[in-house]
Design a protein around this motif. Structure first.
Motif, mmCIF file in Angstrom:
data_model
loop_
_atom_site.group_PDB
_atom_site.id
_atom_site.type_symbol
_atom_site.label_atom_id
_atom_site.label_comp_id
_atom_site.label_asym_id
_atom_site.label_seq_id
_atom_site.Cartn_x
_atom_site.Cartn_y
_atom_site.Cartn_z
ATOM 1 N N LEU A 137 0.828 -1.208 0.000
ATOM 2 C CA LEU A 137 0.000 0.000 0.000
ATOM 3 C C LEU A 137 0.861 1.256 0.000
ATOM 4 N N GLU A 138 1.904 1.268 0.823
ATOM 5 C CA GLU A 138 2.795 2.424 0.874
ATOM 6 C C GLU A 138 3.508 2.635 -0.464
ATOM 7 N N ALA A 139 3.971 1.539 -1.073
ATOM 8 C CA ALA A 139 4.675 1.638 -2.349
ATOM 9 C C ALA A 139 3.740 2.138 -3.449
ATOM 10 N N CYS A 140 2.512 1.632 -3.475
ATOM 11 C CA CYS A 140 1.544 2.055 -4.493
ATOM 12 C C CYS A 140 1.174 3.525 -4.311
ATOM 13 N N TRP A 141 0.978 3.933 -3.072
ATOM 14 C CA TRP A 141 0.601 5.326 -2.795
ATOM 15 C C TRP A 141 1.685 6.286 -3.281
ATOM 16 N N SER A 142 2.937 5.890 -3.112
ATOM 17 C CA SER A 142 4.038 6.763 -3.534
ATOM 18 C C SER A 142 4.127 6.887 -5.054
#
Length: 421
Positions: free
Chosen positions: A349-354
């Motif tokens: 989720l963090e990687a996609c959000w970035s």
């Protein structure tokens, strides 16, 4: 702004209509004043039939990408490019516009083969859907077939009339008639009609310069025409169709409504499984691109099967790999759906959000308690000024127990959506 790879005078792109069709005064002037005319042999033959000679000529190179090198050699000259019919209708114009700005080009359209074919039939074509199968998989036709619709197909050696008729039968349109318009505008012109069920088994040969027109008639129903494809229509990693790793129809519909597919979208489906979301997403958004990421070999095989079956071969791209490591190999997204992630969901989720730009949409689902915790933790750790969407679906489906009907509940699914400010 497109990539400027031509800095010479405006390129004149002249469409040649059916044999014997005279050029307009403007097109004739562009041809007469050109210092170099580039075309295919058939284009120069068409000009000769009109009594026009072109002493300053060159042929389109092979591979076609070498055209830019040819143009560069004559950058100080006025150049005319010859095309067939309307250059901006599945023609040379589309290729040129990928690289040049409008002011670098001037177009002179003529009657296209599609327009001429419908004229031969005396059939209005404003509501017809035109499909180019030239250089494209025949299965891509499946993505657009709907009942009681007129279609025109630009073909090649693999998407010949009999093969198209076979696709119509496979889709349940057994009452369809297929018209084949060959060599339009020449002495060899021929327009013939064929029942689809006879044409599919025919060994007749047709000119390679043909246009196929048909109207879909018959029961149909083999391919979906509206969102909410039945689970059993998918190939899955289970002995019972629709029971494998596949986002079920009710959840799929809700997820698609949160994804809000739009033209020009570049979407990611992370943990695509057998392709329930990815296939429907690509099928109902023909003008967007969907990139499905999956690592499991068996699910990848079913994902590929479903991609082919539903005809979304042009805009559904399959990538083998695990998130988050494989995310760097995907094109920059505008919308991301995370349907899988397991223990790595928080990191994914963090990687996609970035990776999302401003206005980008992130949609995720969770079934297990660990996944739910990861979703809530992500939402709390990265606050945004807009309100997130949270939906929980608890679906029950009809079943039988001891010969009596009951509604058997499925595991509730939590759906989450956030828009990047």
């Amino acid at each position: 702004m497109t990539e400027r790879i031509w800095r010479g005078p405006t390129l004149e792109v002249i469409g040649l209509g059916l044999a014997g069709e005279a050029l307009s005064a403007e097109a004739r002037h562009a041809l007469d004043t050109a210092e170099l005319v580039i075309g295919a042999p058939r284009h120069f033959e068409a000009l000769e039939r009109l009594g026009l000679t072109v002493p300053r000529r060159a042929y389109f190179p092979s591979p076609f990408s070498a055209l830019w090198s040819l143009l560069a050699k004559h950058a100080d000259q006025c150049i005319a490019l010859l095309a067939s019919g309307d250059p901006l209708f599945y023609g040379l114009g589309g290729h040129l516009r990928k690289h040049l700005d409008p002011e670098q080009l001037r177009f002179y359209p003529a009657v296209s083969s599609i327009q001429a074919a419908f004229a031969r039939l005396g059939q209005p074509w404003q509501d017809a859907e035109v499909v180019s199968l030239h250089g494209r998989p025949l299965s891509s036709l499946r993505a657009c077939l709907k009942v009681n619709r007129w279609y025109a197909a630009l073909t090649d050696a693999r998407s010949h009339p009999a093969a198209i008729a076979g696709e119509l039968l496979a889709a349940g349109f057994t009452d369809s008639t297929v018209w084949v318009a060959e060599d339009l505008g020449t002495h060899d012109e021929r327009v013939s009609s064929h029942p689809a069920n006879q044409l599919s088994a025919s060994t007749d040969t047709f000119s390679l310069l043909n246009v196929v027109i048909f109207k879909t008639l018959g029961a149909g129903g083999v391919l979906p025409e509206f969102p909410g494809i039945a689970d059993t229509a998918f190939s899955t990693d289970s002995d019972e169709a629709g029971k494998g790793l596949l986002t079920k129809r009710e959840v799929r519909l809700c997820a698609l409504s949160l994804i809000e597919p739009r033209a020009a979208d570049i979407g990611w489906d992370i943990g695509a499984g057998c392709g329930g979301i990815a296939v429907e997403w690509a099928r109902w958004n023909a003008y967007g691109q969907v990139h499905a990421l999956e690592y499991h070999p068996e699910r990848l095989r079913h994902l590929s099967t479903n991609r082919e079956h539903f005809g979304v071969v042009k805009n559904l791209h399959i990538h083998e790999g695990r998130a988050p490591e494989a995310l760097t190999e995907l094109p920059a997204p505008t919308v991301i759906f995370v349907g899988g992630g397991g223990r790595d969901l928080a990191t994914i989720l963090e990687a996609c959000w970035s990776q999302l730009p401003s206005g980008g949409r992130l949609i995720a689902t969770a079934v297990t308690e660990e996944a739910r915790v990861a979703l809530h933790s992500f939402a709390q750790a990265i606050p945004v000024p807009t309100e997130d969407e949270w939906i929980q679906l608890a679906v029950s489906r009809g079943d039988y127990l001891a010969g009596q009907r009951l509604l058997r509940p499925h595991l509730p699914v939590l759906l989450f959506k956030r828009i990047k400010p």
